[in-house]
Motif scaffolding. Sequence first.
Motif, PDB file in Angstrom:
ATOM      1  N   TRP A 142       0.832  -1.223   0.000  1.00 31.14           N
ATOM      2  CA  TRP A 142       0.000   0.000   0.000  1.00 31.14           C
ATOM      3  C   TRP A 142       0.857   1.260   0.000  1.00 31.14           C
ATOM      4  CZ3 TRP A 142      -5.029   0.478  -0.970  1.00 31.14           C
ATOM      5  CH2 TRP A 142      -5.693   1.664  -0.626  1.00 31.14           C
ATOM      6  N   LEU A 143       1.989   1.214   0.667  1.00 33.10           N
ATOM      7  CA  LEU A 143       2.811   2.423   0.798  1.00 33.10           C
ATOM      8  C   LEU A 143       3.949   2.480  -0.223  1.00 33.10           C
ATOM      9  CD1 LEU A 143       3.062   2.720   4.701  1.00 33.10           C
ATOM     10  CD2 LEU A 143       1.458   3.876   3.147  1.00 33.10           C
ATOM     11  N   LEU A 144       4.556   1.371  -0.537  1.00 34.06           N
ATOM     12  CA  LEU A 144       5.708   1.386  -1.436  1.00 34.06           C
ATOM     13  C   LEU A 144       5.317   1.244  -2.912  1.00 34.06           C
ATOM     14  CD1 LEU A 144       8.285  -0.787   0.561  1.00 34.06           C
ATOM     15  CD2 LEU A 144       8.006   1.716   0.514  1.00 34.06           C
TER      16      LEU A 144
ATOM     17  N   TYR B  43       4.009   1.791 -11.301  1.00 33.10           N
ATOM     18  CA  TYR B  43       3.037   2.845 -10.963  1.00 33.10           C
ATOM     19  C   TYR B  43       3.739   4.002 -10.252  1.00 33.10           C
ATOM     20  CZ  TYR B  43      -0.965  -0.062 -12.240  1.00 33.10           C
ATOM     21  OH  TYR B  43      -1.886  -0.822 -12.929  1.00 33.10           O
ATOM     22  N   ARG B  44       4.885   4.345 -10.741  1.00 28.18           N
ATOM     23  CA  ARG B  44       5.619   5.448 -10.138  1.00 28.18           C
ATOM     24  C   ARG B  44       4.808   6.741 -10.245  1.00 28.18           C
ATOM     25  NH1 ARG B  44      10.979   5.658  -8.967  1.00 28.18           N
ATOM     26  NH2 ARG B  44      11.278   3.734 -10.212  1.00 28.18           N
ATOM     27  N   GLN B  45       4.699   7.436  -9.129  1.00 33.58           N
ATOM     28  CA  GLN B  45       3.953   8.685  -9.015  1.00 33.58           C
ATOM     29  C   GLN B  45       2.474   8.513  -9.374  1.00 33.58           C
ATOM     30  OE1 GLN B  45       5.995  11.637 -11.391  1.00 33.58           O
ATOM     31  NE2 GLN B  45       7.793  11.690 -10.035  1.00 33.58           N
ATOM     32  N   GLN B  46       1.965   7.332  -9.191  1.00 32.68           N
ATOM     33  CA  GLN B  46       0.536   7.079  -9.406  1.00 32.68           C
ATOM     34  C   GLN B  46      -0.039   6.297  -8.226  1.00 32.68           C
ATOM     35  OE1 GLN B  46      -0.628   5.911 -13.568  1.00 32.68           O
ATOM     36  NE2 GLN B  46       1.579   5.618 -13.829  1.00 32.68           N
ATOM     37  N   PRO B  47      -0.006   6.865  -7.036  1.00 35.50           N
ATOM     38  CA  PRO B  47      -0.464   6.096  -5.868  1.00 35.50           C
ATOM     39  C   PRO B  47      -1.956   5.764  -5.940  1.00 35.50           C
ATOM     40  CG  PRO B  47      -0.049   8.383  -5.286  1.00 35.50           C
ATOM     41  CD  PRO B  47       0.470   8.213  -6.668  1.00 35.50           C
ATOM     42  N   ASP B  48      -2.792   6.700  -6.380  1.00 34.28           N
ATOM     43  CA  ASP B  48      -4.244   6.425  -6.444  1.00 34.28           C
ATOM     44  C   ASP B  48      -4.552   5.314  -7.451  1.00 34.28           C
ATOM     45  OD1 ASP B  48      -4.630   8.420  -4.582  1.00 34.28           O
ATOM     46  OD2 ASP B  48      -5.092   9.969  -6.078  1.00 34.28           O
TER      47      ASP B  48
ATOM     48  N   GLY C 152       3.875  -5.730 -21.865  1.00 28.93           N
ATOM     49  CA  GLY C 152       3.520  -4.953 -23.060  1.00 28.93           C
ATOM     50  C   GLY C 152       2.241  -4.146 -22.937  1.00 28.93           C
ATOM     51  N   CYS C 153       1.438  -4.384 -21.920  1.00 36.31           N
ATOM     52  CA  CYS C 153       0.203  -3.614 -21.731  1.00 36.31           C
ATOM     53  C   CYS C 153       0.488  -2.333 -20.953  1.00 36.31           C
ATOM     54  CB  CYS C 153      -0.846  -4.462 -21.002  1.00 36.31           C
ATOM     55  SG  CYS C 153      -1.668  -5.687 -22.041  1.00 36.31           S
ATOM     56  N   LEU C 154      -0.508  -1.518 -20.867  1.00 38.09           N
ATOM     57  CA  LEU C 154      -0.402  -0.260 -20.134  1.00 38.09           C
ATOM     58  C   LEU C 154      -0.955  -0.441 -18.728  1.00 38.09           C
ATOM     59  CD1 LEU C 154      -1.703   2.172 -22.930  1.00 38.09           C
ATOM     60  CD2 LEU C 154       0.663   1.507 -22.417  1.00 38.09           C
ATOM     61  N   ALA C 155      -0.383   0.292 -17.791  1.00 41.36           N
ATOM     62  CA  ALA C 155      -0.834   0.199 -16.402  1.00 41.36           C
ATOM     63  C   ALA C 155      -2.310   0.579 -16.297  1.00 41.36           C
ATOM     64  CB  ALA C 155       0.023   1.102 -15.514  1.00 41.36           C
ATOM     65  N   ASN C 156      -3.030  -0.196 -15.550  1.00 43.29           N
ATOM     66  CA  ASN C 156      -4.476   0.037 -15.416  1.00 43.29           C
ATOM     67  C   ASN C 156      -4.945  -0.554 -14.098  1.00 43.29           C
ATOM     68  OD1 ASN C 156      -7.322   0.458 -16.115  1.00 43.29           O
ATOM     69  ND2 ASN C 156      -7.351  -1.760 -16.428  1.00 43.29           N
ATOM     70  N   GLY C 157      -5.745   0.223 -13.363  1.00 40.12           N
ATOM     71  CA  GLY C 157      -6.239  -0.239 -12.071  1.00 40.12           C
ATOM     72  C   GLY C 157      -7.738  -0.472 -12.041  1.00 40.12           C
ATOM     73  N   TRP C 158      -8.422  -0.508 -13.217  1.00 34.20           N
ATOM     74  CA  TRP C 158      -9.878  -0.618 -13.241  1.00 34.20           C
ATOM     75  C   TRP C 158     -10.327  -1.798 -14.100  1.00 34.20           C
ATOM     76  CZ3 TRP C 158     -11.731   2.492  -9.684  1.00 34.20           C
ATOM     77  CH2 TRP C 158     -11.027   3.653  -9.380  1.00 34.20           C
ATOM     78  N   PRO C 159     -11.389  -2.482 -13.693  1.00 34.30           N
ATOM     79  CA  PRO C 159     -11.870  -3.613 -14.504  1.00 34.30           C
ATOM     80  C   PRO C 159     -12.568  -3.192 -15.796  1.00 34.30           C
ATOM     81  CG  PRO C 159     -13.249  -3.302 -12.562  1.00 34.30           C
ATOM     82  CD  PRO C 159     -12.096  -2.377 -12.393  1.00 34.30           C
ATOM     83  N   TYR C 160     -13.103  -1.973 -15.868  1.00 36.45           N
ATOM     84  CA  TYR C 160     -13.792  -1.479 -17.055  1.00 36.45           C
ATOM     85  C   TYR C 160     -13.155  -0.160 -17.496  1.00 36.45           C
ATOM     86  CZ  TYR C 160     -17.469  -4.865 -15.913  1.00 36.45           C
ATOM     87  OH  TYR C 160     -18.146  -6.019 -15.630  1.00 36.45           O
ATOM     88  N   ASP C 161     -13.269   0.130 -18.786  1.00 34.64           N
ATOM     89  CA  ASP C 161     -12.768   1.419 -19.262  1.00 34.64           C
ATOM     90  C   ASP C 161     -13.867   2.465 -19.124  1.00 34.64           C
ATOM     91  OD1 ASP C 161     -14.559   0.893 -21.293  1.00 34.64           O
ATOM     92  OD2 ASP C 161     -13.026   0.504 -22.822  1.00 34.64           O
TER      93      ASP C 161
END
Length: 384
Positions: free
Chosen positions: A310-312, A317-322, A363-372
């Motif tokens: 959670w903290l590190l 996801y550098r500079q993308q904590p949320d 090869g994919c892009l960082a993503n934290g959501w199940p839907y776009d």
Amino acid sequence: MLSSDMQPPRSRQGRRRRRPDPPRRHPAPPPAASGSYEQGPYEHDPHGAGQQQSGHDPQGRGPGGYDPQGRGPYPPDPNTPDPNTPGLYGPDPYGEPPRRRDPYQGSSGMGQDLDRAFVGASRSRRLFRAMVVIVVGLILLAGIAAFGFLLFGSPGGKGGLAAPRNDPGPKSSPQGHADAAPGTPPVITPRRAPYIPAVGTGRFVRPAAGTSRVYGRGKVMRYMIEVEGGIRQQPLVFARSVEKILADPRGWTAGGRWGFKRVDSGTYDFVVRLASPGTVDKLCGAYGLETNGQVNCSGGKQVVVNLRRWLLLTTYYRQQPDQYHALVINHEVGHRLGYNHMTCGRKGRLAPVMQQQIFGLKGCLANGWPYDRRGRFITGPGVP
């Protein structure tokens, strides 16, 4: 020789021929009876009153039309016209002018019948137009309602839309899952190291404000928030972060299958816990999962978040904590809903939220959501 013959003939110019008097409209009264006296029209009245003022009748009747000999009122004379007859003496200059007769109105009332027919036809036309407007309005309302039902009323989609065809849905019943892989996931080394104790108190605290409204549709999943004591984290701050992630339109509510409501008592479907690395190993080990103090896990009704993760964060996801916090919660809650791991489907696209992104994006892009943002489920090939 006569004097008239001696006079010169007179010129006819300037002479006006006298016209005969017009015939009298009123018949002359009958002569008076013999032995009676009748006052002439030019005879002087010794009392200073005229014939009409004295009340004598021109036929010899007494005042008021009575017989002077006391025989009662005389019957009306048929030869004497009634002065009250309309049009006898011409229009009354002081009365109401004569009305013009309607040429379309006969003695049988045809004009009134036509007027009533016209009024009835006009009312029928107005009623017909009103009925047409009402019917058209009802048809439009029915169409709008049907479109709204298809758009917002059918279950299993975003806001009621049908579930995306590329959403595979849960593949298995909820069971234990942990992000396990050889080695240690890369983490960001901050300039100032945060406080991460190896083990906390082992006791969990719930935030003071522990309830929320329902977010999403479908089956409502009731969840609790708990934070381990001794790790210097505010339970309310962590609870607000988790609640915001689960309520996001790109989260699991977009599929229309689930809704989420945070509770602080009673029955619940799962609990999200923030714990120290040592406590995480203990909690996850109860389900046969190995976390080695590095990763998170989901087992039974518990979604366990490792304080280190959670903290590190992770280097991806550098500079993308949320964004990374959304990945952690959505990934572990996805396991609780029955989704298994996935991998990158195509390079350059968003990585599935069920991908173990802390070990590489492939090869994919960082993503934290199940839907776009368009409500499409982000999927990829399934992996064990």
